[in-house]
Design an enzyme around this catalytic site. Structure first.
Site, PDB file in Angstrom:
ATOM      1  N   GLU A   1       0.792  -1.170  -0.052  1.00  0.00           N
ATOM      2  CA  GLU A   1       0.082  -0.126   0.006  1.00  0.00           C
ATOM      3  C   GLU A   1       1.078   1.143   0.087  1.00  0.00           C
ATOM      4  O   GLU A   1       1.997   1.331   0.798  1.00  0.00           O
ATOM      5  CB  GLU A   1      -0.888  -0.142   1.198  1.00  0.00           C
ATOM      6  CG  GLU A   1      -1.721   1.099   1.639  1.00  0.00           C
ATOM      7  CD  GLU A   1      -2.321   1.129   3.036  1.00  0.00           C
ATOM      8  OE1 GLU A   1      -3.224   0.509   3.140  1.00  0.00           O
ATOM      9  OE2 GLU A   1      -1.755   2.196   3.850  1.00  0.00           O
TER      10      GLU A   1
ATOM     11  N   THR B   1      -3.983   4.850  -0.823  1.00  0.00           N
ATOM     12  CA  THR B   1      -4.972   5.253   0.244  1.00  0.00           C
ATOM     13  C   THR B   1      -5.481   6.501  -0.275  1.00  0.00           C
ATOM     14  O   THR B   1      -5.212   7.263  -1.041  1.00  0.00           O
ATOM     15  CB  THR B   1      -4.124   5.455   1.785  1.00  0.00           C
ATOM     16  OG1 THR B   1      -3.260   6.552   1.393  1.00  0.00           O
ATOM     17  CG2 THR B   1      -3.326   4.140   2.040  1.00  0.00           C
TER      18      THR B   1
ATOM     19  N   HIS C   1      -8.351   3.416  -2.290  1.00  0.00           N
ATOM     20  CA  HIS C   1      -9.308   3.446  -1.154  1.00  0.00           C
ATOM     21  C   HIS C   1     -10.467   4.333  -1.372  1.00  0.00           C
ATOM     22  O   HIS C   1     -10.180   5.524  -1.830  1.00  0.00           O
ATOM     23  CB  HIS C   1      -8.500   3.537   0.179  1.00  0.00           C
ATOM     24  CG  HIS C   1      -7.446   2.632   0.250  1.00  0.00           C
ATOM     25  ND1 HIS C   1      -6.598   2.191   1.337  1.00  0.00           N
ATOM     26  CD2 HIS C   1      -7.020   1.485  -0.596  1.00  0.00           C
ATOM     27  CE1 HIS C   1      -6.041   1.083   1.295  1.00  0.00           C
ATOM     28  NE2 HIS C   1      -6.371   0.693   0.210  1.00  0.00           N
TER      29      HIS C   1
ATOM     30  N   ARG D   1     -14.552   2.890   6.045  1.00  0.00           N
ATOM     31  CA  ARG D   1     -15.406   4.243   6.727  1.00  0.00           C
ATOM     32  C   ARG D   1     -14.196   5.278   6.884  1.00  0.00           C
ATOM     33  O   ARG D   1     -14.685   6.506   6.494  1.00  0.00           O
ATOM     34  CB  ARG D   1     -15.806   3.929   8.049  1.00  0.00           C
ATOM     35  CG  ARG D   1     -16.772   4.817   8.727  1.00  0.00           C
ATOM     36  CD  ARG D   1     -16.977   4.713  10.204  1.00  0.00           C
ATOM     37  NE  ARG D   1     -15.852   4.933  10.892  1.00  0.00           N
ATOM     38  CZ  ARG D   1     -15.552   5.008  12.124  1.00  0.00           C
ATOM     39  NH1 ARG D   1     -16.637   4.573  12.902  1.00  0.00           N
ATOM     40  NH2 ARG D   1     -14.434   5.144  12.715  1.00  0.00           N
TER      41      ARG D   1
ATOM     42  N   ASP E   1     -11.570   7.408   9.393  1.00  0.00           N
ATOM     43  CA  ASP E   1     -11.459   7.625  10.988  1.00  0.00           C
ATOM     44  C   ASP E   1     -12.212   9.120  11.152  1.00  0.00           C
ATOM     45  O   ASP E   1     -12.552   9.657  10.240  1.00  0.00           O
ATOM     46  CB  ASP E   1      -9.895   7.815  11.279  1.00  0.00           C
ATOM     47  CG  ASP E   1      -9.199   6.399  11.317  1.00  0.00           C
ATOM     48  OD1 ASP E   1     -10.008   5.560  11.971  1.00  0.00           O
ATOM     49  OD2 ASP E   1      -8.152   6.395  11.042  1.00  0.00           O
TER      50      ASP E   1
ATOM     51  N   ALA F   1     -18.948   1.297   6.704  1.00  0.00           N
ATOM     52  CA  ALA F   1     -18.250   0.814   5.487  1.00  0.00           C
ATOM     53  C   ALA F   1     -19.276   0.091   4.506  1.00  0.00           C
ATOM     54  O   ALA F   1     -19.250  -0.079   3.639  1.00  0.00           O
ATOM     55  CB  ALA F   1     -16.919   0.228   5.757  1.00  0.00           C
TER      56      ALA F   1
ATOM     57  N   LYS G   1     -20.512  -6.633   6.321  1.00  0.00           N
ATOM     58  CA  LYS G   1     -19.798  -6.170   5.060  1.00  0.00           C
ATOM     59  C   LYS G   1     -19.681  -7.276   3.864  1.00  0.00           C
ATOM     60  O   LYS G   1     -19.974  -6.984   2.772  1.00  0.00           O
ATOM     61  CB  LYS G   1     -18.262  -5.548   5.450  1.00  0.00           C
ATOM     62  CG  LYS G   1     -18.507  -4.206   6.256  1.00  0.00           C
ATOM     63  CD  LYS G   1     -17.247  -3.499   6.323  1.00  0.00           C
ATOM     64  CE  LYS G   1     -16.292  -4.155   7.250  1.00  0.00           C
ATOM     65  NZ  LYS G   1     -15.191  -3.231   7.693  1.00  0.00           N
TER      66      LYS G   1
ATOM     67  N   GLN H   1      -5.837  -5.217   9.540  1.00  0.00           N
ATOM     68  CA  GLN H   1      -4.951  -3.996  10.106  1.00  0.00           C
ATOM     69  C   GLN H   1      -3.819  -4.972  10.393  1.00  0.00           C
ATOM     70  O   GLN H   1      -3.750  -6.071  10.358  1.00  0.00           O
ATOM     71  CB  GLN H   1      -5.782  -3.670  11.628  1.00  0.00           C
ATOM     72  CG  GLN H   1      -5.066  -2.737  12.284  1.00  0.00           C
ATOM     73  CD  GLN H   1      -4.919  -1.320  11.179  1.00  0.00           C
ATOM     74  OE1 GLN H   1      -3.842  -1.550  10.671  1.00  0.00           O
ATOM     75  NE2 GLN H   1      -5.860  -0.458  11.799  1.00  0.00           N
TER      76      GLN H   1
ATOM     77  N   LYS I   1       8.165   4.841   2.352  1.00  0.00           N
ATOM     78  CA  LYS I   1       9.832   4.678   2.367  1.00  0.00           C
ATOM     79  C   LYS I   1       9.691   3.015   2.163  1.00  0.00           C
ATOM     80  O   LYS I   1       9.409   2.210   3.173  1.00  0.00           O
ATOM     81  CB  LYS I   1      10.316   4.839   3.845  1.00  0.00           C
ATOM     82  CG  LYS I   1      10.530   6.305   4.094  1.00  0.00           C
ATOM     83  CD  LYS I   1      11.945   6.947   3.557  1.00  0.00           C
ATOM     84  CE  LYS I   1      11.789   8.245   3.881  1.00  0.00           C
ATOM     85  NZ  LYS I   1      11.169   9.136   2.811  1.00  0.00           N
TER      86      LYS I   1
HETATM   87  C1  LIG Z   1      -6.341  -2.550   5.286  1.00  0.00           C
HETATM   88  C2  LIG Z   1      -6.723  -0.996   5.738  1.00  0.00           C
HETATM   89  C3  LIG Z   1      -6.647   0.204   4.841  1.00  0.00           C
HETATM   90  C4  LIG Z   1      -7.094   1.280   5.369  1.00  0.00           C
HETATM   91  N1  LIG Z   1      -7.092   2.442   4.418  1.00  0.00           N
HETATM   92  C5  LIG Z   1      -7.299   3.498   4.919  1.00  0.00           C
HETATM   93  C6  LIG Z   1      -7.503   4.640   4.083  1.00  0.00           C
HETATM   94  O1  LIG Z   1      -6.899   4.848   2.721  1.00  0.00           O
HETATM   95  N2  LIG Z   1      -7.748   6.125   4.374  1.00  0.00           N
HETATM   96  C7  LIG Z   1      -8.332   6.047   5.792  1.00  0.00           C
HETATM   97  O2  LIG Z   1      -8.729   7.186   6.144  1.00  0.00           O
HETATM   98  N3  LIG Z   1      -8.275   5.196   6.646  1.00  0.00           N
HETATM   99  C8  LIG Z   1      -7.841   3.770   6.203  1.00  0.00           C
HETATM  100  N4  LIG Z   1      -8.009   2.931   7.062  1.00  0.00           N
HETATM  101  C9  LIG Z   1      -8.468   2.772   8.469  1.00  0.00           C
HETATM  102  C10 LIG Z   1      -9.943   2.805   8.415  1.00  0.00           C
HETATM  103  O3  LIG Z   1     -10.655   3.921   7.672  1.00  0.00           O
HETATM  104  C11 LIG Z   1     -10.215   2.986   9.864  1.00  0.00           C
HETATM  105  O4  LIG Z   1      -9.777   1.774  10.879  1.00  0.00           O
HETATM  106  C12 LIG Z   1     -11.803   3.241  10.346  1.00  0.00           C
HETATM  107  O5  LIG Z   1     -11.647   3.834  11.784  1.00  0.00           O
HETATM  108  C13 LIG Z   1     -12.662   2.153  10.274  1.00  0.00           C
HETATM  109  O6  LIG Z   1     -12.968   1.753   8.841  1.00  0.00           O
HETATM  110  P1  LIG Z   1     -13.833   0.243   8.512  1.00  0.00           P
HETATM  111  O7  LIG Z   1     -13.697   0.200   7.325  1.00  0.00           O
HETATM  112  O8  LIG Z   1     -13.216  -0.782   9.111  1.00  0.00           O
HETATM  113  O9  LIG Z   1     -15.183   0.836   9.303  1.00  0.00           O
HETATM  114  P2  LIG Z   1     -16.454   0.033   9.712  1.00  0.00           P
HETATM  115  O10 LIG Z   1     -16.499  -1.313   8.831  1.00  0.00           O
HETATM  116  O11 LIG Z   1     -17.631   0.823   9.185  1.00  0.00           O
HETATM  117  O12 LIG Z   1     -16.421   0.023  10.886  1.00  0.00           O
HETATM  118  C14 LIG Z   1     -16.076   1.164  11.945  1.00  0.00           C
HETATM  119  C15 LIG Z   1     -16.629   0.697  13.583  1.00  0.00           C
HETATM  120  O13 LIG Z   1     -17.967   0.921  13.311  1.00  0.00           O
HETATM  121  C16 LIG Z   1     -18.603  -0.396  13.709  1.00  0.00           C
HETATM  122  N5  LIG Z   1     -19.664  -0.635  13.227  1.00  0.00           N
HETATM  123  C17 LIG Z   1     -19.883  -1.137  11.680  1.00  0.00           C
HETATM  124  N6  LIG Z   1     -21.077  -1.358  11.560  1.00  0.00           N
HETATM  125  C18 LIG Z   1     -21.962  -0.756  12.668  1.00  0.00           C
HETATM  126  C19 LIG Z   1     -23.266  -0.611  12.886  1.00  0.00           C
HETATM  127  N7  LIG Z   1     -24.343  -0.904  12.026  1.00  0.00           N
HETATM  128  N8  LIG Z   1     -23.698  -0.079  14.034  1.00  0.00           N
HETATM  129  C20 LIG Z   1     -22.678   0.165  15.065  1.00  0.00           C
HETATM  130  N9  LIG Z   1     -21.369  -0.083  14.913  1.00  0.00           N
HETATM  131  C21 LIG Z   1     -20.987  -0.414  13.670  1.00  0.00           C
HETATM  132  C22 LIG Z   1     -17.304  -1.473  13.622  1.00  0.00           C
HETATM  133  O14 LIG Z   1     -17.579  -2.652  14.715  1.00  0.00           O
HETATM  134  C23 LIG Z   1     -16.097  -0.633  13.860  1.00  0.00           C
HETATM  135  O15 LIG Z   1     -15.819  -0.608  15.465  1.00  0.00           O
HETATM  136  C24 LIG Z   1      -7.747   1.475   6.605  1.00  0.00           C
HETATM  137  C25 LIG Z   1      -7.636   0.482   7.673  1.00  0.00           C
HETATM  138  C26 LIG Z   1      -7.258  -0.737   7.063  1.00  0.00           C
HETATM  139  C27 LIG Z   1      -7.319  -2.061   7.842  1.00  0.00           C
END
Ligand SMILES: Cc1cc2nc3c(=O)[nH]c(=O)nc-3n(C[C@H](O)[C@H](O)[C@H](O)COP(=O)(O)OP(=O)(O)OC[C@H]3O[C@@H](n4cnc5c(N)ncnc54)[C@H](O)[C@@H]3O)c2cc1C
Length: 317
Positions: free
Chosen positions: A19, A50, A94, A124, A126, A144, A199, A210, A305
């Site tokens: 990535e 990303t 992404h 989703r 952060d 997401a 999902k 992660q 890097k």
């Molecule tokens: C491989 C990877 C790549 C990433 N790339 C990026 C990037 O390019 N840019 C960036 O900004 N971030 C990135 N992230 C970080 C990611 O955006 C964060 O970890 C974010 O906080 C959660 O994203 P998610 O898609 O897992 O969210 P979700 O799957 O939506 O989950 C988020 C939280 O909500 C909870 N949840 C889900 N559905 C519900 C519901 N219906 N009701 C209540 N709770 C719920 C889940 O349990 C979780 O705690 C990446 C993470 C990973 C692992």
């Protein structure tokens, strides 16, 4: 080609991928190419790029501070297109809920379709910098899962509101994130896994995890996901520890635990050059075990890097 097709074609061989993060606004894209070039000899079938959500900045005007919105690392889809063209490799932009309306997402997906991008990672995002909790923008998705549903609907020929017949429907392969040590906001790992299953049921084709530093966490996570009926590939995400301050930063930002042996080894290092070497050696051991266990892909978080990723890949591929 789709990530899942690359995995199927590999017939059980572990693939190498990584990535990258778009350059900060104003920086030259050549720096990015200089970091990617040394990794291409390991033949990654795909590279992830990303996306950063927006942030607030305060600009002084007439003695007053004005709040403005900016994006410091724009260009995800453009970079994907340039990498496909330059290296003949598949790319995975992404796509975020945070900071984007559903309509803007549709626009981005149409761009991806025209550019021949076959994969997207649905995330989703952060909370905004300085905010404790994630909040969607007006007209954006909250989780997401909603994003996955939107992409899956487009794959079925359905735009958000326009009742148009598509002459050529896209066929995006959809990746989603998984958390072997649970997502930081999730009330429990089991609950987080249920969310992951949602999902998958919405249309996700593969999971990227992660980072984790103890393979046991990954193996247990995969077992728990399989027990829950998640059958799609679960790709381990690997980050080599690189500087002393990662000992505090990674657990704080990514909710990951570091094994005692790794902490001891890093604490014994006289400088960050030595830490980087410890990180490389730890990742090599981790990846050897994961490869022996037959993981589909070893996916590295390069953070711009690449010398440590190159050293790890050279020991494995
Ligand atoms: C491989 C990877 C790549 C990433 N790339 C990026 C990037 O390019 N840019 C960036 O900004 N971030 C990135 N992230 C970080 C990611 O955006 C964060 O970890 C974010 O906080 C959660 O994203 P998610 O898609 O897992 O969210 P979700 O799957 O939506 O989950 C988020 C939280 O909500 C909870 N949840 C889900 N559905 C519900 C519901 N219906 N009701 C209540 N709770 C719920 C889940 O349990 C979780 O705690 C990446 C993470 C990973 C692992």
């Amino acid at each position: 080609m789709k990530v899942t097709e690359h995995i199927a074609n590999a017939k059980g061989e572990t693939l190498f991928s990584f990535e990258i993060v778009p350059p900060v606004k104003g920086k030259n894209i050549q720096d990015l190419y200089d970091n990617i070039d040394p990794l291409m000899e390991f033949k990654p079938p795909f590279i992830d790029v990303t996306t950063s959500r927006e942030e607030y900045v305060y600009i002084e005007k007439n003695g007053l501070l004005e709040k403005k919105v900016t994006r410091m690392r724009p260009g995800t889809v453009g970079i994907c297109a340039s990498l496909q063209y330059k290296y003949n490799v598949d790319t995975v932009p992404h796509v975020l809920c945070g900071g984007f309306t559903k309509e803007e997402t549709e626009y981005m997906l149409v761009d991806c379709q025209y550019l021949g991008i076959d994969n997207v990672m649905a995330l989703r995002g952060d909370a905004m910098k300085g905010e404790q909790y994630f909040s969607p923008c007006e007209g954006g998705h909250s989780y997401a899962k909603g994003l996955v549903e939107q992409i899956a609907a487009l794959n079925q020929g359905k735009y958000l509101i326009d009742e148009l017949k598509m002459e050529h429907t896209p066929n995006f392969c959809i990746g989603v994130a998984g958390y072997p040590e649970k997502h930081l906001e999730a009330p429990s790992l089991q609950n987080d896994l249920k969310r992951l299953k949602e999902k998958v049921d919405a249309g996700a084709d593969y999971v990227v995890t992660q980072m984790f530093f103890d393979n046991k966490k990954y193996f247990e996570f995969v077992d728990a996901a399989r027990a829950m009926g998640i059958t799609i590939p679960i790709i381990p995400g690997i980050k080599p520890l690189a500087v002393q301050k990662h000992l505090r930063l990674l657990p704080q930002v990514f909710w990951v635990n570091l094994p005692e042996d790794l902490i001891d080894a890093v604490e014994a290092c006289p400088d960050n050059k030595a830490v980087r070497q410890v990180g490389i050696e730890w990742a090599i051991q981790q990846c050897k075990e994961l490869k022996d266990a037959g993981v589909p892909v070893l996916h590295y978080y390069s953070m711009g890097k690449s010398s440590n990723i190159k050293a790890i890949a050279a020991a494995l591929f």
